[in-house]
Design a protein around this motif. Structure first.
Motif, PDB file in Angstrom:
ATOM      1  N   THR A 180      -6.577   2.552   0.393  1.00 14.18           N
ATOM      2  CA  THR A 180      -5.421   2.863  -0.452  1.00 14.18           C
ATOM      3  C   THR A 180      -5.808   2.910  -1.927  1.00 14.18           C
ATOM      4  O   THR A 180      -5.416   3.829  -2.650  1.00 14.18           O
TER       5      THR A 180
ATOM      6  N   CYS B 189       0.833  -1.208   0.000  1.00 15.67           N
ATOM      7  CA  CYS B 189       0.000   0.000   0.000  1.00 15.67           C
ATOM      8  C   CYS B 189       0.868   1.259   0.000  1.00 15.67           C
ATOM      9  O   CYS B 189       0.538   2.245  -0.681  1.00 15.67           O
TER      10      CYS B 189
ATOM     11  N   MET C 181       0.875   4.234  -2.783  1.00 19.83           N
ATOM     12  CA  MET C 181       0.676   5.648  -2.439  1.00 19.83           C
ATOM     13  C   MET C 181       1.843   6.499  -2.933  1.00 19.83           C
ATOM     14  O   MET C 181       1.637   7.635  -3.372  1.00 19.83           O
TER      15      MET C 181
END
Length: 176
Positions: free
Chosen positions: A141, A77, A81
């Motif tokens: 996410t 995740c 990001m």
């Protein structure tokens, strides 16, 4: 062990993706002529960034379905990001997979949350973290990744993602 290999790869991706120029180079400059090892679909002339998105989506789903490893999940995740602000010209298949994995994670999260609420909050624990928490983090996410890919500055360069979201519109409406 497959888990150890995934750890090494994801940690290396995390380190590399922290460089601000890596994401933009991966999506804009580095094209992969063909991805022979990707068995689900033949991919040619795809950006490195799209291959990374596909690979991370596969790792997330594998982790959610089999491993239930919070460390691996949170690192995947984090890489997503780090890349999210650079997503442009996402390959059509990567966009479709992003939308479909997001829908499936959201569906599973909602179903588990309802079941958890009915049972009085006794969620399955996997090493101190519930599977519900894992689906929550992934759903959050992926939605943030989509949000960053569809900003006013980048929406015209991510039309495949817009199409994928419209294609899965009914599924998103059911979930929300």
């Amino acid at each position: 062990c497959i888990r150890d290999r995934l750890y090494v790869i994801v940690i290396l991706l995390l380190l590399v993706s922290q460089d601000a120029s890596f994401g933009s180079d991966a999506f804009r400059r580095t094209m992969v002529p063909s991805v022979l090892w990707y068995k689900e679909r033949y991919l040619k002339d795809v950006s490195l960034g799209s291959v990374l998105i596909l690979t991370l989506l596969r790792s997330l789903t594998f982790n959610l379905n089999r491993l239930h490893d919070m460390f691996l999940l949170s690192n995947c995740c984090a890489v997503l990001m780090n890349l999210s602000h650079s997503v442009v010209d996402l390959h059509e298949y990567a966009a479709m997979r992003l939308a479909s994995v997001t829908v499936s994670c959201l569906k599973k999260y909602v179903a588990m949350a309802i079941e958890n609420e009915k049972s009085g909050g006794s969620g399955e624990e996997e090493g101190g973290t519930s599977v519900l928490d894992m689906y929550s983090e992934v759903s959050h996410t992926l939605l943030r990744l989509i949000k960053h890919a569809l900003t006013q500055k980048t929406i015209d360069r991510n039309l495949h993602l817009v199409y994928a979201l419209v294609y899965h519109q009914a599924d998103f409406k059911k979930v929300f």
